[in-house]
Design an enzyme around this catalytic site. Structure first.
Site, mmCIF file in Angstrom:
data_model
loop_
_atom_site.group_PDB
_atom_site.id
_atom_site.type_symbol
_atom_site.label_atom_id
_atom_site.label_comp_id
_atom_site.label_asym_id
_atom_site.label_seq_id
_atom_site.Cartn_x
_atom_site.Cartn_y
_atom_site.Cartn_z
ATOM 1 N N HIS A 41 166.938 97.093 46.553
ATOM 2 C CA HIS A 41 167.671 96.824 47.784
ATOM 3 C C HIS A 41 167.213 97.813 48.864
ATOM 4 O O HIS A 41 167.507 99.008 48.800
ATOM 5 C CB HIS A 41 169.181 96.982 47.505
ATOM 6 C CG HIS A 41 170.047 96.516 48.629
ATOM 7 N ND1 HIS A 41 171.423 96.465 48.519
ATOM 8 C CD2 HIS A 41 169.764 96.075 49.884
ATOM 9 C CE1 HIS A 41 171.935 96.026 49.650
ATOM 10 N NE2 HIS A 41 170.940 95.787 50.496
ATOM 11 N N HIS A 47 167.356 101.723 47.413
ATOM 12 C CA HIS A 47 168.050 102.020 46.159
ATOM 13 C C HIS A 47 167.960 100.782 45.256
ATOM 14 O O HIS A 47 167.463 99.730 45.680
ATOM 15 C CB HIS A 47 169.513 102.411 46.417
ATOM 16 C CG HIS A 47 170.345 101.285 46.972
ATOM 17 N ND1 HIS A 47 170.347 100.952 48.303
ATOM 18 C CD2 HIS A 47 171.208 100.432 46.376
ATOM 19 C CE1 HIS A 47 171.165 99.931 48.516
ATOM 20 N NE2 HIS A 47 171.694 99.588 47.355
ATOM 21 N N LYS A 215 156.657 66.776 34.877
ATOM 22 C CA LYS A 215 156.287 66.326 33.536
ATOM 23 C C LYS A 215 154.767 66.185 33.492
ATOM 24 O O LYS A 215 154.200 65.263 34.075
ATOM 25 C CB LYS A 215 156.950 64.997 33.178
ATOM 26 C CG LYS A 215 156.715 64.584 31.729
ATOM 27 C CD LYS A 215 157.385 63.260 31.420
ATOM 28 C CE LYS A 215 157.314 62.988 29.918
ATOM 29 N NZ LYS A 215 155.934 62.949 29.402
ATOM 30 N N GLU A 360 153.694 61.628 36.573
ATOM 31 C CA GLU A 360 154.209 60.908 35.406
ATOM 32 C C GLU A 360 155.733 60.895 35.389
ATOM 33 O O GLU A 360 156.359 59.947 34.933
ATOM 34 C CB GLU A 360 153.684 61.542 34.112
ATOM 35 C CG GLU A 360 154.070 60.736 32.878
ATOM 36 C CD GLU A 360 153.675 61.417 31.580
ATOM 37 O OE1 GLU A 360 154.111 60.944 30.520
ATOM 38 O OE2 GLU A 360 152.946 62.416 31.629
ATOM 39 N N HIS A 644 177.277 75.846 -4.115
ATOM 40 C CA HIS A 644 176.777 75.954 -5.489
ATOM 41 C C HIS A 644 177.878 75.502 -6.438
ATOM 42 O O HIS A 644 179.023 75.928 -6.317
ATOM 43 C CB HIS A 644 176.372 77.396 -5.789
ATOM 44 C CG HIS A 644 175.245 77.897 -4.941
ATOM 45 N ND1 HIS A 644 173.967 78.064 -5.415
ATOM 46 C CD2 HIS A 644 175.196 78.254 -3.620
ATOM 47 C CE1 HIS A 644 173.183 78.508 -4.446
ATOM 48 N NE2 HIS A 644 173.913 78.636 -3.342
ATOM 49 N N HIS A 703 164.291 72.364 -9.862
ATOM 50 C CA HIS A 703 165.317 72.247 -10.893
ATOM 51 C C HIS A 703 165.047 71.004 -11.730
ATOM 52 O O HIS A 703 164.765 69.929 -11.191
ATOM 53 C CB HIS A 703 166.705 72.126 -10.276
ATOM 54 C CG HIS A 703 167.291 73.425 -9.819
ATOM 55 N ND1 HIS A 703 168.502 73.515 -9.173
ATOM 56 C CD2 HIS A 703 166.836 74.693 -9.929
ATOM 57 C CE1 HIS A 703 168.769 74.779 -8.912
ATOM 58 N NE2 HIS A 703 167.756 75.512 -9.352
#
Length: 833
Positions: A41, A47, A215, A360, A644, A703
């Site tokens: 500023h 400052h 885009k 696009e 579990h 498993h």
């Protein structure tokens, strides 16, 4: 004091008819990580204004010499009036005669986290906090001096981000040019990262809170920088940096310029003479068929996001703060790498202007949204003309002067519950090709030729000579619309899309702008008011709060997405949960924070709907079991990720009804070795007249599960399982071990039989794991082991598991019918073994 009251002093000092500063309003949001800004500023004297977001305003201090990263330097900081949150983005000239007249420029911005209670710290005059910004980072402290209440000292604490001799007027961007000490301290970025994807909408929303960008017509490309090297990765995870010299040079330049490392997100583009991105020129430059003299200097990398940087995961931050970090890197970027440009104006105005310029389309992004590695409505795309990707399933013979091929036959994958995906024919494209493209396409199609049509049903093409091809190539096509038979009108070929997987191409649904939700709100701090409706969702009647909280930072999946997944699979999970005591893995703040196992549900705790307490003999507190789909979703609301289950059900918890063999391999072993081991276990079980079923675990193993009729005790079942494991390890000691010892597992597979004891558990089918990528434990067909695809880890995750499940819903339908009584003689035989 309310935010409205806190701003009275700020407003009283300013005439908003004359100053461009924001008037401000009461703000209700309270981010878990608030924003901060430092503004240079130049008023009557130079400052720096240091501001921290708290309670809906910016707490502010004037620092005459600016913040210093040197812990030995204490800067005077005079506390001034609170400022509105809108001031965090203010830059401009305050006119002469107005309070604070002079130039204001943003010097640094990012997020801050209090290290103690922020309110108590401000009251007692000692505030400790952490910063993550473009120039400032690490831990800091504000201390009130004796005397006036408004006089403070600002000081950096000694950590990896400290920099002796630092001065604000000669400060480089901290994240762009970190010290050597700091680079050693940062964590490596994740090995993989899922990109945020945009939802197609028919028009831009008229609501505020959106940022709009062009885009681009190019290839979406993520960049991972680590240890002095850069990888360019397509959205499906394929490395591109070695494909051409131009890409290799781009990667090298990024690695040299940005040594801090992390993940960048952007688009590879080639600009034409009018400054428009040209997809055809990009393809020609990067393809083997492209001209040898193509000008590689036309290749650009346009950056629009930064999900991870310098050891920090930024995905949970709002876009506005991630953008601040990205902008701090701009001075260090190499040639031909640039930031995307924000398009000024509201959505409808921006879209109209983009289409008038023959672009696009535009991309819209919610300013306050986190980075989620999925397709969400936080990012939207609005096209100026219809354009999409399609799978090539065949081609026709050329006619007239055309050579090589006449038209490409196109399709999209159609999926329905419980049925395999089919390729639906959507029409043809016969224009838009160059002679070089016709030749190159024909060569590739011939290599993938097949005898039968991949379309279901096959298209009726009377009088045409047609050739079929494997559906592995993706074409991008422009068109004007659809016929009543859902066939493309006036399609023109734009190019191939090697960056997109053919098996993911479905007809893209278009959302109405009116359906879009308001900008997403991020989670509130504990102790604040309840979350807003944008932060909540409900499934099976269960309200999910903080639905936007990122639970899996590496993949970007949120709590709401986790709840949506569990709600979707709840019907399949219930048969495996009913009447079984559960152990739960809870991660209340996400997998990046503390996670813990919970076996018992305290009697004093209210039990959510859909759950029941299960008293287990010998246990001091009850377990819980799931009774309904609502119970599964309720567990997610309570921070549960993993479920579990016991190997027994009520009312006979002393009699197991399944055996689980957990094949736990040395991580160095290949998928082929694990697959062969699972087949061997299956074959051995068949010798005992036991049928087995296969399941991925979401981890590094598999498993093998045997359904049993209840009858044998836990001790008998464990004796059999231990004996079989020891039998196999004795037959092939170079491949198997039955020992838990880590030293015995090197180069081997531990056959873990210990899950077959009372109180021990195994992961529930379809349950999510609290691991990287949000993996899912998925039932598998035995012939799934025949392919080359490694099905472990996050091959199945909450983003793709439902699709697999719908196509293979009947995999374990015969589980109950396959239950067999474990023979006493087999138990005794294995006991002897």
């Amino acid at each position: 004091m309310s935010a409205k009251d806190a701003l009275q002093r700020y407003r009283a000092r300013r005439d908003f008819h004359k100053t461009p500063e924001p008037a401000g309003r009461a703000a209700r949001r309270a981010h878990a990580d608030g924003c901060y800004v430092v503004q240079r500023h130049h008023a009557s004297h130079l400052h720096y204004d240091f501001r921290l977001e708290l309670d809906g305003v910016l707490k502010s201090w004037a620092v005459p010499k600016g913040p210093s990263l040197d812990p030995a330097v204490k800067r005077l900081a005079g506390q001034v009036e609170d400022h509105p949150l809108g001031y965090a983005s203010f830059e401009g000239e305050i006119p002469a005669g107005q309070y604070g007249a002079g130039q204001v420029r943003i010097w640094d911005r990012g997020t801050w986290q209090p290290l103690d209670d922020a309110h108590a710290g401000l009251q007692r005059g000692r505030l400790r906090f952490r910063l993550l910004g473009g120039r400032l980072a690490g831990d800091w402290i504000l201390v009130r001096t004796s005397g006036k209440d408004t006089q403070w000292l600002l000081r950096k604490t000694a950590d990896a981000f400290a920099l002796p001799g630092h001065d604000a007027e000669h400060a480089p961007a901290a994240l762009a040019a970190p010290s050597r000490k700091r680079r050693r301290a940062t964590a490596a970025p994740p090995a993989t990262l899922a990109p945020q994807l945009a939802t197609l909408v028919d028009a831009p929303p008229e609501t505020p809170g959106w940022r709009y960008e062009i885009k681009y017509d190019g290839y979406r490309m993520l960049c991972r920088i680590h240890d002095g090297k850069a990888q360019l990765l397509s959205r499906n995870g394929l490395a591109w940096e070695h494909r051409t010299p131009a890409l290799a040079a781009l990667a090298e330049g990024l690695a040299r310029a940005l040594p801090a490392g992390g993940w960048l997100d952007g688009e590879l583009v080639v600009f034409d003479a009018h400054g428009h991105s040209s997809f055809g020129a990009l393809q020609a430059m990067l393809s083997a068929e492209g001209p040898a003299d193509s000008d590689a200097s036309r290749l650009h990398y346009v950056l629009f996001d930064i999900p991870w940087w310098d050891g920090r995961d930024l995905r949970s931050l709002p876009l506005s703060q991630r953008r601040a970090v990205l902008e701090s890197l701009a001075p260090a970027l190499p040639p031909h790498v640039q930031l995307s440009t924000e398009l000024p104006g509201d959505g409808p105005t921006v879209w109209a202007a983009a289409c008038a310029l023959h672009l696009e389309g535009v991309i819209g992004k919610q300013q306050d949204a986190a980075y989620s590695g999925r397709r969400t409505t936080a990012w939207i795309k609005i096209k100026c003309r219809p354009r999409a990707e399609f799978v090539i399933g065949g081609w026709t013979e050329p006619k007239g002067q055309r050579i090589h091929l006449g038209a490409l036959l196109l399709g999209v994958w159609a999926r329905s519950s419980g049925k395999p995906a089919t390729l639906r024919y959507v029409g043809r494209v016969g224009s838009g090709f160059s002679r070089a493209q016709l030749s190159a396409l024909h060569q590739r199609l011939v290599r993938e030729r097949r005898a039968r049509s991949p379309f279901a049903p096959p298209p009726r093409l009377a009088g045409e000579q047609v050739h079929w091809t494997r559906p592995v190539l993706v074409a991008e096509v422009t068109y004007t619309g659809w016929t009543t038979d859902r066939l493309l009108r006036q399609a023109a070929f734009a190019g191939l899309r090697p960056d997109k997987a053919a098996n993911e191409i479905e007809e893209e649904a278009t959302m109405s702008a009116s359906q879009l939700a308001q900008p997403a709100k991020r989670p509130r701090q504990s102790g604040r008011s309840s979350a807003s409706s944008a932060d909540t969702a409900a499934w099976h009647g269960v309200r999910i709060t903080h639905a936007e909280r990122v639970v899996f930072p590496d993949a970007g999946f949120t709590k709401g997405e986790l709840a949506r997944y569990y709600a979707g699979v709840a019907g399949w999970m219930l048969p495996w949960l009913h009447g079984r005591p559960l152990s739960l893995m809870r991660c209340p703040q996400g997998t990046q924070r503390t996670c813990f196992f919970q076996k018992h549900w305290a009697l004093a705790q209210t039990l959510p709907e859909g759950l029941m307490r299960v008293d287990v003999p010998g246990e001091d507190a009850p377990y819980i079991a799931v009774q309904s789909e609502a119970g599964i979703v309720a567990l997610v609301q309570h921070g549960v990720i993993e479920l579990h289950q016991w190997g027994a059900t009520l009312p006979r918890l002393d009699r197991p009804d399944q055996i689980t063999f957990d094949l736990d391999p040395d991580p160095a072993l290949s998928w082929r070795v694990i697959a062969d081991a699972a087949r061997l276990v299956r074959g051995t079980l068949e010798e005992f007249e036991l049928q087995s079923f296969l399941r991925s675990t979401g981890g590094k193993g598999l498993h093998v599960v045997v359904p049993l009729r209840r009858g044998r005790s836990w001790e008998e079942v464990k004796t059999f399982a231990r004996g079989l494991a020891q039998h196999l390890s004795g037959l092939m000691p170079e491949r198997f071990t039955a020992s838990m010892s880590k030293s015995r597992r090197h180069g081997r597979i531990f056959i873990d039989y210990l899950r077959n004891s009372a109180g021990n558990t195994a992961i529930v089918p379809y349950a999510v794991r609290a691991r990287a990528g949000a993996p899912v434990a998925m039932p598998l067909a035995w012939d799934a082991l025949d392919g080359k695809t490694d099905l472990r880890g996050a091959h199945f995750h909450i983003g793709n598991a439902m699709r697999h499940l719908e196509e293979h819903a009947a995999l374990w339908d015969t589980f109950n019918a396959a239950r067999t009584t474990l023979a006493v003689r087999h138990v005794r035989l294995m006991a002897d073994a």
